[in-house]
Write a protein that holds these residues in place. Structure first.
Motif, PDB file in Angstrom:
ATOM      1  N   SER A 119       0.856  -1.187   0.000  1.00 19.29           N
ATOM      2  CA  SER A 119       0.000   0.000   0.000  1.00 19.29           C
ATOM      3  C   SER A 119       0.889   1.234   0.000  1.00 19.29           C
ATOM      4  O   SER A 119       2.087   1.159   0.280  1.00 19.29           O
ATOM      5  N   ILE A 120       0.298   2.359  -0.355  1.00 19.78           N
ATOM      6  CA  ILE A 120       1.026   3.623  -0.426  1.00 19.78           C
ATOM      7  C   ILE A 120       0.441   4.594   0.593  1.00 19.78           C
ATOM      8  O   ILE A 120      -0.771   4.783   0.662  1.00 19.78           O
ATOM      9  N   ARG A 121       1.306   5.181   1.369  1.00 16.02           N
ATOM     10  CA  ARG A 121       0.914   6.241   2.286  1.00 16.02           C
ATOM     11  C   ARG A 121       1.463   7.572   1.761  1.00 16.02           C
ATOM     12  O   ARG A 121       2.577   7.624   1.238  1.00 16.02           O
ATOM     13  N   ARG A 122       0.667   8.615   1.879  1.00  7.06           N
ATOM     14  CA  ARG A 122       1.166   9.966   1.611  1.00  7.06           C
ATOM     15  C   ARG A 122       1.258  10.674   2.947  1.00  7.06           C
ATOM     16  O   ARG A 122       0.264  10.816   3.661  1.00  7.06           O
ATOM     17  N   GLU A 123       2.458  11.118   3.271  1.00 13.12           N
ATOM     18  CA  GLU A 123       2.699  11.712   4.580  1.00 13.12           C
ATOM     19  C   GLU A 123       3.252  13.123   4.432  1.00 13.12           C
ATOM     20  O   GLU A 123       3.925  13.437   3.440  1.00 13.12           O
ATOM     21  N   PRO A 124       2.966  13.999   5.392  1.00 16.37           N
ATOM     22  CA  PRO A 124       3.507  15.361   5.319  1.00 16.37           C
ATOM     23  C   PRO A 124       5.026  15.351   5.350  1.00 16.37           C
ATOM     24  O   PRO A 124       5.653  14.458   5.921  1.00 16.37           O
ATOM     25  N   LEU A 125       5.608  16.365   4.749  1.00 18.61           N
ATOM     26  CA  LEU A 125       7.064  16.458   4.680  1.00 18.61           C
ATOM     27  C   LEU A 125       7.667  16.937   5.988  1.00 18.61           C
ATOM     28  O   LEU A 125       8.775  16.574   6.338  1.00 18.61           O
ATOM     29  N   GLY A 126       6.954  17.807   6.700  1.00 16.63           N
ATOM     30  CA  GLY A 126       7.467  18.354   7.952  1.00 16.63           C
ATOM     31  C   GLY A 126       7.281  19.852   8.001  1.00 16.63           C
ATOM     32  O   GLY A 126       6.197  20.345   8.294  1.00 16.63           O
ATOM     33  N   VAL A 127       8.328  20.606   7.671  1.00 16.33           N
ATOM     34  CA  VAL A 127       8.271  22.066   7.702  1.00 16.33           C
ATOM     35  C   VAL A 127       8.557  22.601   6.300  1.00 16.33           C
ATOM     36  O   VAL A 127       9.563  22.252   5.679  1.00 16.33           O
ATOM     37  N   VAL A 128       7.668  23.452   5.823  1.00 15.20           N
ATOM     38  CA  VAL A 128       7.789  24.057   4.494  1.00 15.20           C
ATOM     39  C   VAL A 128       8.176  25.517   4.639  1.00 15.20           C
ATOM     40  O   VAL A 128       7.555  26.265   5.410  1.00 15.20           O
ATOM     41  N   GLY A 129       9.196  25.929   3.922  1.00 16.99           N
ATOM     42  CA  GLY A 129       9.574  27.337   3.840  1.00 16.99           C
ATOM     43  C   GLY A 129       9.030  27.917   2.559  1.00 16.99           C
ATOM     44  O   GLY A 129       9.403  27.479   1.466  1.00 16.99           O
ATOM     45  N   SER A 130       8.121  28.882   2.657  1.00 17.06           N
ATOM     46  CA  SER A 130       7.468  29.468   1.483  1.00 17.06           C
ATOM     47  C   SER A 130       7.898  30.917   1.300  1.00 17.06           C
ATOM     48  O   SER A 130       7.980  31.675   2.264  1.00 17.06           O
ATOM     49  N   ILE A 131       8.155  31.274   0.064  1.00 15.89           N
ATOM     50  CA  ILE A 131       8.555  32.640  -0.280  1.00 15.89           C
ATOM     51  C   ILE A 131       7.596  33.125  -1.364  1.00 15.89           C
ATOM     52  O   ILE A 131       7.553  32.555  -2.459  1.00 15.89           O
TER      53      ILE A 131
END
Length: 481
Positions: A119-131
Motif C-alpha cells: 500500500s502507499i501512504r502519503r505523509e507530510p514532509l514536515g516544515v515548508v519554507g514558502s517565499i
C-alpha cells in the motif's frame, strides 16, 4: 535593533504602515517553533485540518472588503480586481483545500508479490519554507499555505516585504480559526536575508518559491544544500496565438484583458500576440482602439481599469523595455509614454523582431507586442520560441487546430479561446525556465507530501523463497563460517 521598513501605497507614495523586519535569527526561531509544532499538526485527523481551513474560508469571506481594501492599498491594483478576483479566489482556494484535506489518496492496496500486500501512504514532509511574491500577495500566500497545511505540514512563509499586510492578516485569521501555535509563521524580511536563510535552513524540508527565474535559480541552489524538495513557480512570457479563423472580437477583448490584468504584473499575462496575417491589421487596430478606452487612475475607484504599478522604480523599468524596443525598430501604436510616478499607460507595440528583448524577456507591465505569422507551423513555432513555458492561449474555431495547439504549445497551461481564468480544481505551474511543481488542485496537495511504500508479509512463513538467494543451508546444518 530590527530594521524599520515602510510599507507604501505605490499609487500615492504614502506610508501605510511601518514594520520591523526579521533577520536570520528570527528564521531560526520560527523554524524551531515549526519543527516543534509539526508532529502534532501532522497527527491531527484530515477532517480536523479541513475544518480549520473551512473556518478560514468563512472568515475570509466575512472580511472580504477589509482584505480587498488592504490588498489594493499595498499593491496599487484596482479595487475591482481585489474584490472580484484576489479575495474571492483565495476564499475558494481555502474552501477547496479544506475539502481536499480529506481526499488525499495513495495507490490501492494489492498483492503485487504473492507473499505480500503493498500500500502507499502519503505523509507530510514536515516544515515548508514558502517565499511569496508582491504581485498577488494574498492569492500567492493562499496557494502556498493552504495545500501545505491541508497535507499536515507546518509553514514558515516570507511575503514580499513591500506587500506583507494581507499575509499577516491571513495568519491572524488562521489563529482565530483554531490553527495551533507554531504551525504557521509569517516573517517579513528582505529576500537576501530572510529568504536566503529560509531556503538554506537545515530545519526546512521543502522550499516553495514564486518569483523571477533568476532568483528561483538562487533559491534552488540554496535548497540543494539539504538536499530538500523545491517547488518553483517562476517567470512567464505567455504567447497569445490568433489563427485566421478566430472570432476577431473575442480575440481583441481577450488580448486586452489578458495583457492588462493586474497592470500586466502577472506571470501568465498575454505578452506576445502572434496573429495570422489575414487578421493581423484588424487585430492591431481593434486592440489599439480598445486600449484607448482603458481607464488608468486611482486604484480605490471602482471605475478604474488599471491602477499603479508596484512602484515608480518598476514603472521606469517597464518604460526602459519599451524605449529600447522602439529604438530597435518597434513602433508604439498606443502608449509608450514616460511613466507618471508608478502609473504607466497601457502600451501596444508592433514591428519588433522575434529575438528582441521585448519579445523574449519578461517585462511585467501593461505591454503587449503583436507579431504576424503565415501558417500554423510558424505560429506554433513562434509561440514556443522562448525559454519560458508557463501559460499560453490559442484562438480558433477549428477543433483540430485547437487540439494541435493544446498538444504542441510548450506550456503548463494552454487556454483555448480565452486567456487568464484559473480555478481551484485545476493545477497551475510551468515548464522550462518557468519552473516546476503545481499550485492549486489535488496535484498541489501531493507536492507537499512524501510517498511511502508499506509492504506487509501475508503468509506467516518463517522461511521465504527469496532467502535462498542469500543462503541455502537448513537451519540445523553446520555452516562453513
Amino acid at each position: 535593533m530590527p530594521e524599520r521598513f515602510p510599507v507604501t501605497n505605490p499609487a500615492t507614495g504614502e506610508v501605510v504602515r511601518h514594520l520591523d523586519l526579521a533577520d536570520a535569527s528570527d528564521v531560526d526561531a520560527a523554524v524551531g517553533a515549526a519543527r516543534a509544532a509539526a508532529p502534532g499538526w501532522a497527527s491531527v485527523s484530515p477532517a480536523e485540518r479541513g475544518a480549520v481551513l473551512a473556518r478560514v474560508a468563512t472568515l475570509l469571506d466575512e472580511r472580504s472588503e477589509d482584505f480587498a481594501g488592504t490588498e489594493t492599498l499595498q499593491c496599487g491594483k484596482p479595487i475591482r480586481l481585489s474584490r472580484e478576483f484576489d479575495v474571492p479566489g483565495t476564499v475558494d482556494n481555502a474552501a477547496f483545500f479544506g475539502a481536499a484535506a480529506r481526499m488525499l489518496e495513495g495507490k490501492a492496496s494489492g498483492e503485487y508479490s504473492p507473499e505480500h500486500t503493498s500500500s502507499i501512504r502519503r505523509e507530510p514532509l514536515g516544515v515548508v519554507g514558502s517565499i511569496a511574491p508582491w504581485n498577488y500577495p494574498l492569492n500567492m500566500a493562499g496557494w502556498k499555505v493552504f495545500p501545505a497545511l491541508a497535507a499536515g505540514n507546518a509553514v514558515v512563509i516570507k511575503p514580499a516585504e513591500i506587500t506583507p499586510l494581507t499575509t499577516i492578516m491571513l495568519a491572524e485569521v488562521f489563529a482565530e480559526a483554531g490553527l495551533p501555535d507554531g504551525v504557521l509563521t509569517v516573517l517579513v524580511g528582505r529576500g537576501p536575508v530572510v529568504g536566503a536563510a529560509l531556503a538554506g535552513h537545515p530545519g526546512i524540508d521543502m522550499v516553495s518559491f514564486t518569483g523571477s527565474t533568476a532568483v528561483g535559480r538562487q533559491v534552488a541552489e540554496l535548497a540543494a544544500s539539504g538536499p530538500r524538495r523545491v517547488h518553483l513557480e517562476l517567470g512567464g512570457k505567455a504567447p497569445f496565438v490568433v489563427f485566421d479563423d478566430a472570432d476577431l472580437e473575442a480575440a481583441v477583448h481577450g488580448a486586452v484583458a489578458g495583457a492588462l490584468i493586474n497592470g500586466g504584473q502577472d506571470c501568465t499575462a498575454a505578452t506576445r500576440a502572434y496573429v495570422q496575417r489575414p487578421l493581423y491589421e484588424r487585430f492591431v487596430e481593434g486592440v489599439a482602439d480598445l486600449l484607448g478606452q482603458v481607464r488608468v487612475g486611482d486604484p480605490s475607484d471602482p471605475a478604474t481599469d488599471v491602477g499603479s504599478l508596484i512602484s515608480a522604480t518598476h514603472a521606469e523599468r517597464v518604460h526602459g523595455f519599451v524605449t529600447r524596443a522602439v529604438q530597435a525598430g518597434a513602433k508604439a501604436m498606443r502608449g509608450g509614454t514616460a511613466p507618471d510616478g508608478a502609473f504607466y499607460r497601457p502600451t501596444l507595440l508592433v514591428g519588433a523582431a522575434q529575438q528582441s528583448e521585448i519579445v523574449q524577456d519578461e517585462v511585467f507591465g501593461p505591454v503587449l507586442v503583436v507579431l504576424p505569422f503565415d501558417d500554423d507551423d510558424e505560429g506554433i513555432a513562434l509561440a514556443n520560441d522562448t525559454r519560458f513555458g508557463l501559460a499560453a492561449s490559442a484562438w480558433t474555431r477549428d477543433v483540430y487546430r485547437a487540439g494541435r495547439a493544446s498538444r504542441e504549445i510548450a506550456a503548463g497551461c494552454v487556454w483555448i479561446n480565452d486567456h487568464i481564468p484559473i480555478i481551484s480544481e485545476m493545477p497551475h505551474g510551468g515548464i522550462k525556465a518557468s519552473g516546476y511543481g503545481k499550485d492549486m488542485s489535488m496535484y498541489s496537495l501531493e507536492e507537499y507530501t512524501s510517498v511511502k511504500h508499506v509492504m506487509s508479509e501475508i503468509t506467516g512463513k518463517a522461511r521465504k523463497d527469496w532467502h535462498r538467494t542469500v543462503f541455502t543451508g537448513d537451519r540445523g546444518e553446520q555452516g562453513n563460517g
